[in-house]
Design an enzyme around this catalytic site. Structure first.
Site, short mmCIF file in Angstrom:
data_model
loop_
_atom_site.label_atom_id
_atom_site.label_comp_id
_atom_site.label_asym_id
_atom_site.label_seq_id
_atom_site.Cartn_x
_atom_site.Cartn_y
_atom_site.Cartn_z
N ASN A 1 -8.51 -4.62 10.32
CA ASN A 1 -8.54 -4.47 11.56
C ASN A 1 -9.55 -3.50 12.31
OD1 ASN A 1 -7.09 -2.22 10.67
ND2 ASN A 1 -5.63 -1.79 12.30
N GLY B 1 -3.92 0.57 4.94
CA GLY B 1 -3.37 -0.74 5.33
C GLY B 1 -1.72 -0.71 5.30
N SER B 2 -1.24 -1.66 4.82
CA SER B 2 0.44 -1.51 4.95
C SER B 2 1.02 -0.84 4.32
CB SER B 2 0.80 -3.21 4.91
OG SER B 2 0.44 -3.45 3.50
N GLY C 1 0.58 0.65 0.45
CA GLY C 1 0.32 1.81 0.19
C GLY C 1 1.38 2.76 -0.74
N GLU D 1 -3.00 5.92 4.69
CA GLU D 1 -2.83 5.77 5.99
C GLU D 1 -2.16 4.37 6.08
OE1 GLU D 1 -2.36 8.03 8.15
OE2 GLU D 1 -3.30 9.50 6.92
N CYS E 1 -2.82 0.09 14.25
CA CYS E 1 -1.89 0.80 13.66
C CYS E 1 -1.11 1.52 14.69
CB CYS E 1 -2.41 1.76 12.33
SG CYS E 1 -3.69 2.60 12.93
P1 NAD Z 1 -2.77 -4.72 3.47
O1 NAD Z 1 -1.88 -3.53 2.94
O2 NAD Z 1 -2.47 -6.20 3.15
O3 NAD Z 1 -4.26 -4.53 2.85
C1 NAD Z 1 -5.22 -3.53 2.90
C2 NAD Z 1 -6.03 -3.49 1.74
O4 NAD Z 1 -5.27 -3.12 0.51
C3 NAD Z 1 -6.87 -4.73 1.69
O5 NAD Z 1 -8.32 -4.34 1.17
C4 NAD Z 1 -6.12 -5.37 0.40
O6 NAD Z 1 -6.86 -6.40 -0.15
C5 NAD Z 1 -5.79 -4.35 -0.40
N1 NAD Z 1 -4.73 -4.53 -1.33
C6 NAD Z 1 -3.81 -5.44 -0.98
N2 NAD Z 1 -2.77 -5.48 -2.34
C7 NAD Z 1 -3.49 -4.36 -2.89
C8 NAD Z 1 -2.82 -3.92 -4.49
N3 NAD Z 1 -1.71 -4.29 -4.72
N4 NAD Z 1 -3.44 -3.09 -4.81
C9 NAD Z 1 -4.89 -2.36 -4.11
N5 NAD Z 1 -5.19 -2.86 -3.01
C10 NAD Z 1 -4.31 -3.76 -2.40
O7 NAD Z 1 -3.04 -4.23 5.05
P2 NAD Z 1 -3.78 -5.17 6.03
O8 NAD Z 1 -3.00 -6.35 6.41
O9 NAD Z 1 -5.30 -5.49 5.55
O10 NAD Z 1 -4.11 -4.22 7.48
C11 NAD Z 1 -2.93 -4.13 8.36
C12 NAD Z 1 -2.02 -2.82 7.97
O11 NAD Z 1 -3.06 -1.84 7.85
C13 NAD Z 1 -0.91 -2.66 9.17
O12 NAD Z 1 0.29 -2.25 8.50
C14 NAD Z 1 -1.40 -1.54 9.79
O13 NAD Z 1 -0.50 -0.62 10.42
C15 NAD Z 1 -2.31 -0.59 8.87
N6 NAD Z 1 -3.24 0.11 9.21
C16 NAD Z 1 -2.96 1.53 9.28
C17 NAD Z 1 -4.04 2.29 9.67
C18 NAD Z 1 -3.75 4.02 9.63
O14 NAD Z 1 -4.83 4.80 9.70
N7 NAD Z 1 -2.71 4.42 9.50
C19 NAD Z 1 -5.12 1.89 10.30
C20 NAD Z 1 -5.27 0.42 10.37
C21 NAD Z 1 -4.42 -0.25 9.78
#
Ligand code: NAD
Length: 486
Positions: A152, A228-229, A233, A250, A284
């Protein structure tokens, strides 16, 4: 015919041994393929990590000031290529072009901030109980850091991780989200252009379950910085702890706005809708719940609907668009399913609620900005992250109940209150369970020179950005020099 892009390892552009690729697709027009990117394997991830591992000694031995200079040169490169970066962000993740330009500006500011940080103190001299002892601390790099990022903010998030990681002497491997590999490739081109020593920055594109997992489990990795999600995390936290690695997470949010009866309701509605609907709620820190206190519910709901009706829906490349497509069809279906579940749970749609399929919109992933009323504070839609343009209105009888509702979810990323009362504003700042707090402001929108991060399930607690980043990206040595012995 789409162009095929490569990984960046040890200063070279390399193909994966998988012979497979991932396509990057424009969310506003699914016929528009931005390129094909390497669907990397565990072996490719290991090569990236080996490269970072080989480079770490030399990189940590050069002066921090010199490391900062690489960042300042990168900031200049980004400034000179800002149009290309902004257009690519919009084309790859769908963001409105004005916001994409803002993201590029933020990345430049981050590189400048950490570039200058290269000349700032990196430890303390502390008085000893023995006047003959010089007692000081020194920050040292962690070594190889894996950076795993979401789609995002495909430029700002990788930069806000790698800029401090690099200036404090670490080498990095970046794994971007599979939806946004083009921006990550442009970042690699930037480091290539500024002549960063080979192996200091490496890019491996691929899936989370293959490359992401390996970036956590390879024994040469010393730390993982993830955004990420929350589910991903939490999984990373367990694996990193098992490997004895430092981790920074995060994650998601369910960010509330509380509106008190004394607020400037027009302004509160304007800002609430901006926080909920810009970038189609895919931040987020997007506003997801509005908790309306007392007898202003009806009037405030009308204002929210009025503001939402005036939003222009369209592709991000059109300067007038505010509500843009969501990242992909899967996300579109997920948002629609969540709205349908909310209705089953008793919520009412007061605006929007449907996908948009007519004409041009059919080529992209568009959904109407949606406002739900009558939402129970403990229902699914009020507790789970939607990551779409959906705002839930929840009613509270008084301020205390509003705080209780706001704090009742697992997340604690950002929160806002609208009121003219200084006392209640300060009370809110004390009682709300959130890492970012806005008084009469939007839940989204951050400045790069201050710490950022959430509470509860939104974060692992180590802050990003500003001075706080040094705590995650370094370790500390404490040195006692006893002059009486010489
Ligand atoms: P996601 O968790 O699907 O993916 C994030 C990253 O993790 C990607 O690069 C993905 O390929 C990788 N990933 C997925 N599974 C993994 C695993 N098993 N092991 C290691 N890496 C893995 O998230 P998304 O859909 O890309 O992003 C949206 C999410 O990110 C939302 O929940 C949003 O709130 C969050 N987000 C948080 C912040 C913050 O700073 N708190 C900022 C931006 C987005």
């Amino acid at each position: 015919m789409s162009k095929t892009f490569k990984n960046y390892v040890n200063g070279e552009w390399v193909t994966s041994d998988s012979n497979e690729t991932i396509s990057s697709i424009n969310p506003a027009d699914n016929d528009d393929v931005l390129g094909l990117f390497q669907a990397s394997t565990i072996n490719d991830a290991d090569n990236g990590i080996d490269s970072a591992y080989s480079a770490k000694k030399e990189w940590s031995n050069i002066s921090q000031v010199e490391r900062g200079n690489y960042l300042l040169n990168a900031a200049k490169y980004l400034e000179n290529n800002s149009g290309k970066f902004a257009d690519s962000i919009t084309r790859e993740c769908g963001k409105a072009i004005l916001e994409s330009r803002g993201e590029v500006g933020r990345a430049i500011a981050l590189l400048q901030y950490y570039g200058i940080e290269g000349s700032n103190p990196i430890g303390d001299v502390v008085p000893s109980i023995n006047p003959k002892i010089l007692l000081y601390t020194k920050k040292i790099p962690l070594g190889v850091v894996s950076l795993i990022t979401p789609w995002n903010f495909p430029l700002a998030i990788p930069i806000w991780k790698m800029a401090p990681a690099l200036v404090y002497g670490n080498t990095v491997v970046l794994k971007p989200a599979s939806a946004t590999p083009l921006i990550a490739t442009l970042i690699a081109e930037m480091w290539d252009y500024v002549g960063l020593p080979k192996g200091v920055f490496n890019l491996i594109v691929g899936s989370g379950s293959t490359v992401g997992e390996r970036l956590i489990n390879n024994p040469k990795v010393n730390a993982v910085s993830f955004t990420g999600s929350t589910n991903t995390g939490k999984d990373i936290a367990v694996k990193s702890a098992q490997n004895g690695n430092k981790f920074q997470l995060e994650m998601g949010g369910k960010n509330p706005v509380i509106v008190l009866p004394d607020a400037d309701l027009n302004q509160a509605a304007e800002i609430t809708i901006s926080g909920a609907m810009k970038y189609s709620g895919q931040k987020c820190t997007a506003t997801s719940r509005v908790i309306v206190v007392g007898d202003i519910l009806e009037k405030f709901t009308e204002l929210l609907v009025e503001k939402t009706k005036s939003l222009i829906i369209g592709p991000g490349i059109d300067e007038k668009s505010i509500v843009v497509p969501v990242i992909d069809k899967h996300s579109l279906d997920n948002i629609e399913n969540m709205i349908n579940k909310a209705i089953k749970d008793g919520a009412e749609i007061v605006h929007g609620g449907s996908k948009i399929n007519e004409g041009f919109f059919d080529k992209g992933n568009f959904i109407q900005p949606t406002i739900l009323s009558n939402v129970e504070h403990d229902s699914f839609i009020a507790c789970e992250e939607v990551f779409g343009p959906v705002l839930s209105i929840i009613s509270a009888k008084d301020y205390d109940e509003a705080i209780e509702i706001a704090n009742s979810v697992q997340y604690g990323l950002s929160a806002a209150i609208f009121t003219k009362s200084l006392n209640l504003s300060m009370d809110f700042a004390e009682r709300i369970e959130a890492g970012v707090i806005k008084i009469n402001g939007e839940t989204a929108g951050l400045e790069p020179q201050v710490p950022f991060g959430g509470l509860k399930s939104s974060s692992s607690g180590n802050r990003e950005q500003g001075k706080a980043a040094i705590e995650f990206f370094t370790n500390t040595k404490t040195i006692y020099v006893d002059r009486s012995a010489t």
